[in-house]
Scaffold this active site. Structure first.
Site, PDB file in Angstrom:
ATOM      1  N   GLU A 104      53.090  18.124  69.359  1.00  0.00           N
ATOM      2  CA  GLU A 104      52.552  16.913  70.014  1.00  0.00           C
ATOM      3  C   GLU A 104      53.383  15.678  69.680  1.00  0.00           C
ATOM      4  OE1 GLU A 104      51.402  18.076  67.259  1.00  0.00           O
ATOM      5  OE2 GLU A 104      50.810  16.388  65.971  1.00  0.00           O
ATOM      6  N   HIS A 162      54.605  20.317  64.575  1.00  0.00           N
ATOM      7  CA  HIS A 162      53.785  19.405  65.379  1.00  0.00           C
ATOM      8  C   HIS A 162      54.420  19.156  66.739  1.00  0.00           C
ATOM      9  CE1 HIS A 162      50.530  18.001  62.690  1.00  0.00           C
ATOM     10  NE2 HIS A 162      51.371  18.355  61.739  1.00  0.00           N
ATOM     11  N   CYS A 211      49.687  23.261  62.956  1.00  0.00           N
ATOM     12  CA  CYS A 211      49.766  22.831  61.548  1.00  0.00           C
ATOM     13  C   CYS A 211      48.559  23.324  60.740  1.00  0.00           C
ATOM     14  CB  CYS A 211      49.961  21.320  61.442  1.00  0.00           C
ATOM     15  SG  CYS A 211      50.548  20.851  59.799  1.00  0.00           S
TER      16      CYS A 211
END
Ligand code: MN
Length: 252
Positions: free
Chosen positions: A220, A218, A112
């Site tokens: 994660e 993202h 990001c």
């Protein structure tokens, strides 16, 4: 085999406290959990360190999300009013850190804000506000559409011969999206490896490096449910292990 140490960049802000304004680090825990789940040891790098010192104990680098980079860092004449969260401390540290990591050929995964740091550090520019630059673009802020952060919001088309395609084993991937900026001019040497349907750049890599990969989404927030996003963290850990000098299977 010993787990590699993965340096992770925290967010930095001055916050009001009972004792007055205080400088604090923040890290969304999912970054550390995703590294751990992939077999790495997350190691937070405070932006007070000299970048060379920050990398002393680190075998790979994970650049995390956060606020916007100061547009003056990439030569913009003006700052768009939607710009938010500029941190001079974080910009200075991370721009130098990623350059130092690339100079050492450390594996880098940039997420990001991270893909934007990577691009600006190497001489590229950013779109300051996607809706202002292209009114027909997708809404890349899925939270405004009510889509949960752990669910994908739009597809990306991946360049078949890229490292990214080899990692996720596909050329079309669903990703989440919480950004209002994106890469405009890619830095010299960076190759665009994925785009959203509206043309917004969603991934880059640096072919001259062993492993330098940036994604605008993202992973994660997706790694628990979606194996292709988990694979990005595993690829970073494996690149760190492969970068170890021959005969050195354990940390000194
Ligand atoms: Mn997006």
């Amino acid at each position: 085999m010993d787990k590699p140490i993965i340096g992770v960049t925290p967010d930095f802000a001055t916050v009001p406290t009972q004792l007055g304004p205080t400088d604090r680090l923040f890290l969304n825990l999912d970054y550390a959990l995703a590294v751990e789940a992939a077999g790495g040891i997350p190691h937070v790098l405070p932006p007070v360190l000299d970048p060379a010192d920050a990398l002393v104990a680190v075998e790979a680098l994970l650049l995390t999300g956060g606020g916007d980079i100061d547009p003056h860092r990439y030569g913009a004449a003006s700052v768009h009013p939607e710009t938010y969260g500029i941190s001079e401390v974080r910009d200075t540290f991370e721009l130098a850190l990623v350059k130092a990591a690339i100079a050492r050929d450390l594996p880098v995964l940039a997420i990001c804000r991270g893909i934007q740091v990577l691009n600006v550090a190497l001489g590229g520019t950013l779109i300051q506000h996607i809706p202002a630059s292209d009114p027909n673009a997708l809404n890349h802020r899925q939270h405004e559409l009510g889509i949960p952060v752990d669910q994908p919001a739009h597809p990306v088309t991946i360049m078949p011969e890229s490292k990214l395609a080899a990692i996720v084993e596909t050329t079309t991937l669903l990703v989440n999206s919480f950004h209002h900026q994106a890469i405009d001019a890619p830095a010299p040497g960076l190759v665009v490896t994925a785009r959203a349907p509206d043309g917004v750049i969603e991934a880059v890599e640096l072919p001259s490096a062993t492993f330098v990969l940036g994604v605008q989404w993202h992973p994660e927030r997706l790694y628990r449910t979606f194996p292709q996003h988990r694979a990005l963290f595993r690829a970073l850990v494996l690149a760190a292990l492969r970068s170890r000098p021959l005969g050195r299977s354990a940390r000194a």
